[in-house]
Write an enzyme that holds these catalytic residues in place. Structure first.
Site, PDB file in Angstrom:
ATOM      1  N   PHE A 150       0.809  -1.223   0.000  1.00  0.00           N
ATOM      2  CA  PHE A 150       0.000   0.000   0.000  1.00  0.00           C
ATOM      3  C   PHE A 150       0.841   1.271   0.000  1.00  0.00           C
ATOM      4  O   PHE A 150       0.358   2.334  -0.365  1.00  0.00           O
ATOM      5  CB  PHE A 150      -0.928   0.018   1.237  1.00  0.00           C
ATOM      6  N   LYS A 174      -1.279  -6.059 -10.008  1.00  0.00           N
ATOM      7  CA  LYS A 174      -2.259  -6.179  -8.918  1.00  0.00           C
ATOM      8  C   LYS A 174      -1.880  -5.190  -7.813  1.00  0.00           C
ATOM      9  O   LYS A 174      -0.935  -5.405  -7.069  1.00  0.00           O
ATOM     10  CB  LYS A 174      -2.302  -7.599  -8.342  1.00  0.00           C
ATOM     11  N   SER A 227       5.143  -7.237   3.028  1.00  0.00           N
ATOM     12  CA  SER A 227       5.716  -7.647   4.313  1.00  0.00           C
ATOM     13  C   SER A 227       6.500  -8.954   4.168  1.00  0.00           C
ATOM     14  O   SER A 227       6.272  -9.725   3.224  1.00  0.00           O
ATOM     15  CB  SER A 227       4.596  -7.804   5.334  1.00  0.00           C
ATOM     16  N   CYS A 282       9.862   1.348   3.458  1.00  0.00           N
ATOM     17  CA  CYS A 282      10.745   0.214   3.745  1.00  0.00           C
ATOM     18  C   CYS A 282      12.186   0.669   3.920  1.00  0.00           C
ATOM     19  O   CYS A 282      13.034  -0.117   4.316  1.00  0.00           O
ATOM     20  CB  CYS A 282      10.650  -0.816   2.632  1.00  0.00           C
ATOM     21  N   GLU A 383       9.066  -4.740  12.843  1.00  0.00           N
ATOM     22  CA  GLU A 383       8.878  -3.622  11.918  1.00  0.00           C
ATOM     23  C   GLU A 383       7.597  -2.903  12.330  1.00  0.00           C
ATOM     24  O   GLU A 383       6.494  -3.427  12.128  1.00  0.00           O
ATOM     25  CB  GLU A 383       8.744  -4.126  10.472  1.00  0.00           C
TER      26      GLU A 383
HETATM   27  P1  NAD Z   1       1.354  -6.798   2.692  1.00  0.00           P
HETATM   28  O1  NAD Z   1       2.350  -7.881   2.726  1.00  0.00           O
HETATM   29  O2  NAD Z   1       0.256  -6.838   3.687  1.00  0.00           O
HETATM   30  O3  NAD Z   1       0.627  -6.729   1.264  1.00  0.00           O
HETATM   31  C1  NAD Z   1       1.369  -6.645   0.070  1.00  0.00           C
HETATM   32  C2  NAD Z   1       0.551  -7.247  -1.063  1.00  0.00           C
HETATM   33  O4  NAD Z   1       0.321  -8.629  -0.793  1.00  0.00           O
HETATM   34  C3  NAD Z   1      -0.817  -6.616  -1.267  1.00  0.00           C
HETATM   35  O5  NAD Z   1      -1.050  -6.459  -2.639  1.00  0.00           O
HETATM   36  C4  NAD Z   1      -1.784  -7.605  -0.637  1.00  0.00           C
HETATM   37  O6  NAD Z   1      -3.021  -7.626  -1.308  1.00  0.00           O
HETATM   38  C5  NAD Z   1      -1.068  -8.936  -0.800  1.00  0.00           C
HETATM   39  N1  NAD Z   1      -1.275  -9.848   0.342  1.00  0.00           N
HETATM   40  C6  NAD Z   1      -1.447  -9.504   1.646  1.00  0.00           C
HETATM   41  N2  NAD Z   1      -1.561 -10.618   2.394  1.00  0.00           N
HETATM   42  C7  NAD Z   1      -1.453 -11.675   1.564  1.00  0.00           C
HETATM   43  C8  NAD Z   1      -1.481 -13.081   1.758  1.00  0.00           C
HETATM   44  N3  NAD Z   1      -1.638 -13.620   2.954  1.00  0.00           N
HETATM   45  N4  NAD Z   1      -1.338 -13.861   0.667  1.00  0.00           N
HETATM   46  C9  NAD Z   1      -1.157 -13.339  -0.552  1.00  0.00           C
HETATM   47  N5  NAD Z   1      -1.132 -12.011  -0.782  1.00  0.00           N
HETATM   48  C10 NAD Z   1      -1.272 -11.176   0.259  1.00  0.00           C
HETATM   49  O7  NAD Z   1       2.174  -5.426   2.796  1.00  0.00           O
HETATM   50  P2  NAD Z   1       1.618  -3.965   3.001  1.00  0.00           P
HETATM   51  O8  NAD Z   1       1.102  -3.809   4.397  1.00  0.00           O
HETATM   52  O9  NAD Z   1       0.721  -3.589   1.867  1.00  0.00           O
HETATM   53  O10 NAD Z   1       2.964  -3.116   2.804  1.00  0.00           O
HETATM   54  C11 NAD Z   1       3.854  -2.854   3.830  1.00  0.00           C
HETATM   55  C12 NAD Z   1       5.018  -3.809   3.826  1.00  0.00           C
HETATM   56  O11 NAD Z   1       5.696  -3.752   2.572  1.00  0.00           O
HETATM   57  C13 NAD Z   1       6.063  -3.462   4.877  1.00  0.00           C
HETATM   58  O12 NAD Z   1       6.502  -4.637   5.481  1.00  0.00           O
HETATM   59  C14 NAD Z   1       7.174  -2.823   4.070  1.00  0.00           C
HETATM   60  O13 NAD Z   1       8.460  -2.905   4.647  1.00  0.00           O
HETATM   61  C15 NAD Z   1       7.099  -3.617   2.817  1.00  0.00           C
HETATM   62  N6  NAD Z   1       7.745  -2.925   1.714  1.00  0.00           N
HETATM   63  C16 NAD Z   1       8.953  -3.389   1.307  1.00  0.00           C
HETATM   64  C17 NAD Z   1       9.622  -2.730   0.301  1.00  0.00           C
HETATM   65  C18 NAD Z   1      10.970  -3.196  -0.159  1.00  0.00           C
HETATM   66  O14 NAD Z   1      11.488  -2.642  -1.114  1.00  0.00           O
HETATM   67  N7  NAD Z   1      11.559  -4.197   0.460  1.00  0.00           N
HETATM   68  C19 NAD Z   1       9.047  -1.601  -0.310  1.00  0.00           C
HETATM   69  C20 NAD Z   1       7.797  -1.166   0.144  1.00  0.00           C
HETATM   70  C21 NAD Z   1       7.157  -1.843   1.153  1.00  0.00           C
END
Ligand code: NAD
Length: 490
Positions: A150, A174, A227, A282, A383
């Site tokens: 997000f 997506k 995540s 991140c 985190e």
């Molecule tokens: P999230 O893991 O909850 O969701 C990310 C994506 O995965 C979304 O599109 C969501 O619909 C999907 N998703 C969520 N749960 C799922 C599941 N159980 N099975 C399959 N798909 C699923 O992450 P978030 O809360 O949207 O974003 C924040 C996280 O992203 C933080 O941990 C942050 O550090 C990380 N992030 C990392 C980077 C990087 O470059 N390493 C960059 C930006 C964000």
């Protein structure tokens, strides 16, 4: 009437086959902006089939023609930057300036991908044996897909998308279900590209949609950012289904301050790093380790500068910290703050219970600072993904590096110093993929890979740059023999 978002598949807007919807909420006001489908396997099957059908012809379109679409893509996004940024701030909460900044980052990736005719070139060895030459060519792999978090509704999909299609793949995006409006608007604008139907597709949804991406036989490569637990799941499940997966995960980044660091720039850069996007980056500074006397020099100044940050609706000029993404997220962060207090850490600044006039239903948390935090404790290792930092003092640079290297995460780490020797040691010994030297957010430009180590990344090739090109192509090695006497026959 509430708007219900549609998917964009095969060059057309279409309704999801899934009737379940979730609200898209403005995190600053609590107002519902639209409703987004929960997504389904059928939606992905439709998109993957369309993308697969479009692939052969797109693959055979010369790279120099494919990039013409990317030149126009850049222009479209540039022309509509303010409009896209406003939608982004509306659903994600970050400030308008932050939204514009991530759009610039997206554009930079399109620019790099525009160099694909050159980037696709390979190596050629003449006469590996008498009359025999060997070379390789890079070819696209088929249908690719990205799954975004997000916190960067625009930028993150562009770490992958421009490279994937420039290389001759077709693609499915997506977005996060929490922020689907920005990418929807971008796809509306992309209709003017007149790309062949099926080359770029947008599918909304959550877990069911992602699982369908991981299982669909037409989809050959998946780029994920989110995540760590989900990144690991995606990597394991996707690769088990024979796909290429690059999965970027969570982070807990440390910045180290040496006593010789420049005071004003260090304080400004670290507080910008910690609280930008309300700490939901991140690459955000989450732990500050002051070395030796740096504790006395910097702690109070960071606390003071943090307390002066302006929190509020990101659309209001001058606001520096917007809300966190959801009410649940706010509650989770506030619980972690309480856990820190209960575990004996010193709370130097408490951002809970902040009230923003006119935004009483927003998910606001002010800058929060802990000191004297046990490095084994929950808040040190979790985190938090909010405007919360830890400032601990350590005796030496070696102690600081040791603590960083113990972390399960390895996304980024920075040092602030005027000593080249300290900086060199830090760069050399620190186990993290993105290193900052007097830089608070060590965000690689588009022509470098977005690195990330340990549980911040699962896979081999990262997003952006040649890594993305390699991820979205497969190499075909050709060994050729052409005898001169064969020519003489004609
Ligand atoms: P999230 O893991 O909850 O969701 C990310 C994506 O995965 C979304 O599109 C969501 O619909 C999907 N998703 C969520 N749960 C799922 C599941 N159980 N099975 C399959 N798909 C699923 O992450 P978030 O809360 O949207 O974003 C924040 C996280 O992203 C933080 O941990 C942050 O550090 C990380 N992030 C990392 C980077 C990087 O470059 N390493 C960059 C930006 C964000």
């Amino acid at each position: 009437m509430t708007r219900i978002l549609k998917n964009y598949i095969n060059g057309q807007w279409c309704e999801s086959s899934e009737e379940r919807l979730r609200d898209v909420i403005n995190p600053a006001t609590g107002h519902s902006l639209a409703r987004v489908p929960a997504g389904s396997k059928e939606d992905i099957a439709f998109a993957a089939e369309s993308a697969h059908r479009a692939w052969w012809s797109w693959r055979n379109t010369p790279a120099s023609l494919r990039v013409q679409y990317l030149f126009r893509m850049k222009q479209i996004i540039e022309t509509h930057t303010d409009e896209i940024a406003e939608i982004c701030t509306g659903e994600c909460g970050k400030t308008f300036a932050e939204s514009k900044a991530e759009i610039v980052r997206a554009i930079e990736n399109i620019e790099v991908a525009c160099g694909i005719p050159k980037l696709l070139q390979s190596d050629f060895s003449e006469d590996i044996a008498p009359g025999i030459d060997e070379f390789y060519i890079r070819q696209p792999i088929g249908v690719g897909a990205s799954v975004s978090p997000f916190n960067f509704p625009v930028m993150i999909a562009f770490w992958f998308l421009p490279y994937a299609i420039a290389c001759g793949n077709t693609y499915i995006v997506k977005p996060s279900g929490k922020v689907p409006l920005t990418m929807t608007r971008i796809f509306e604008l992309f209709e003017d590209l007149n790309l062949p139907a099926g080359v770029l597709n947008l599918v909304h949804g959550g877990r069911a949609t992602v699982d369908a991406i991981l299982e669909d036989p037409h989809i050959k490569a998946v780029s994920f950012v989110g995540s760590t637990s989900v990144a690991k799941y995606l990597y394991q499940t996707g690769t088990a289904h024979g796909k290429r997966v690059q999965a970027l995960g969570g982070a807990k980044n440390t910045v180290v301050i040496m006593p010789d660091a420049d005071i004003d720039t260090t304080v400004k850069i670290i507080t910008d790093s910690a609280y930008g996007c309300a700490g939901q980056r991140c690459l955000a500074a989450a732990i500050v380790l002051t070395v030796g006397k740096a504790g006395e020099i910097f702690t109070e100044k960071i606390v003071r500068a943090s307390g002066e940050k302006k929190v509020g609706n990101g659309m209001i000029p001058g606001i520096e910290i917007g809300p966190v993404i959801t009410r649940e997220s706010k509650e989770r962060i506030e619980k972690l703050i309480q856990k820190g207090v209960d575990d004996g850490a010193t709370l130097l600044l408490d951002g809970r219970n902040i009230k923003i006039t006119g935004c009483e239903d927003g998910n606001f948390i002010g800058p929060t600072i802990f000191a004297n935090v046990d490095s084994e404790s929950e808040i040190y290792n979790t985190e938090i993904f909010g405007p919360v930092i830890i400032i601990n003092n350590v005796d030496s640079l070696e102690d600081a590096i040791k603590l960083i290297n113990q972390s399960r995460y390895g996304n980024a780490a920075s040092i602030f110093t005027s000593s080249g020797a300290a900086a060199r040691k830090f760069r050399h010994d620190t186990m993290a993929g993105n290193i900052g030297i007097n830089i608070g957010i060590a965000a690689p430009m588009a022509f470098f890979p977005f690195s990330g180590w340990k549980e911040s990344f699962f896979g081999d090739l990262h997003g952006q740059s040649m890594h993305a090109v390699e991820f979205y192509t497969q190499t075909k090695v050709v060994i050729e023999r052409w005898h001169e006497e064969w020519t003489r026959k004609f």
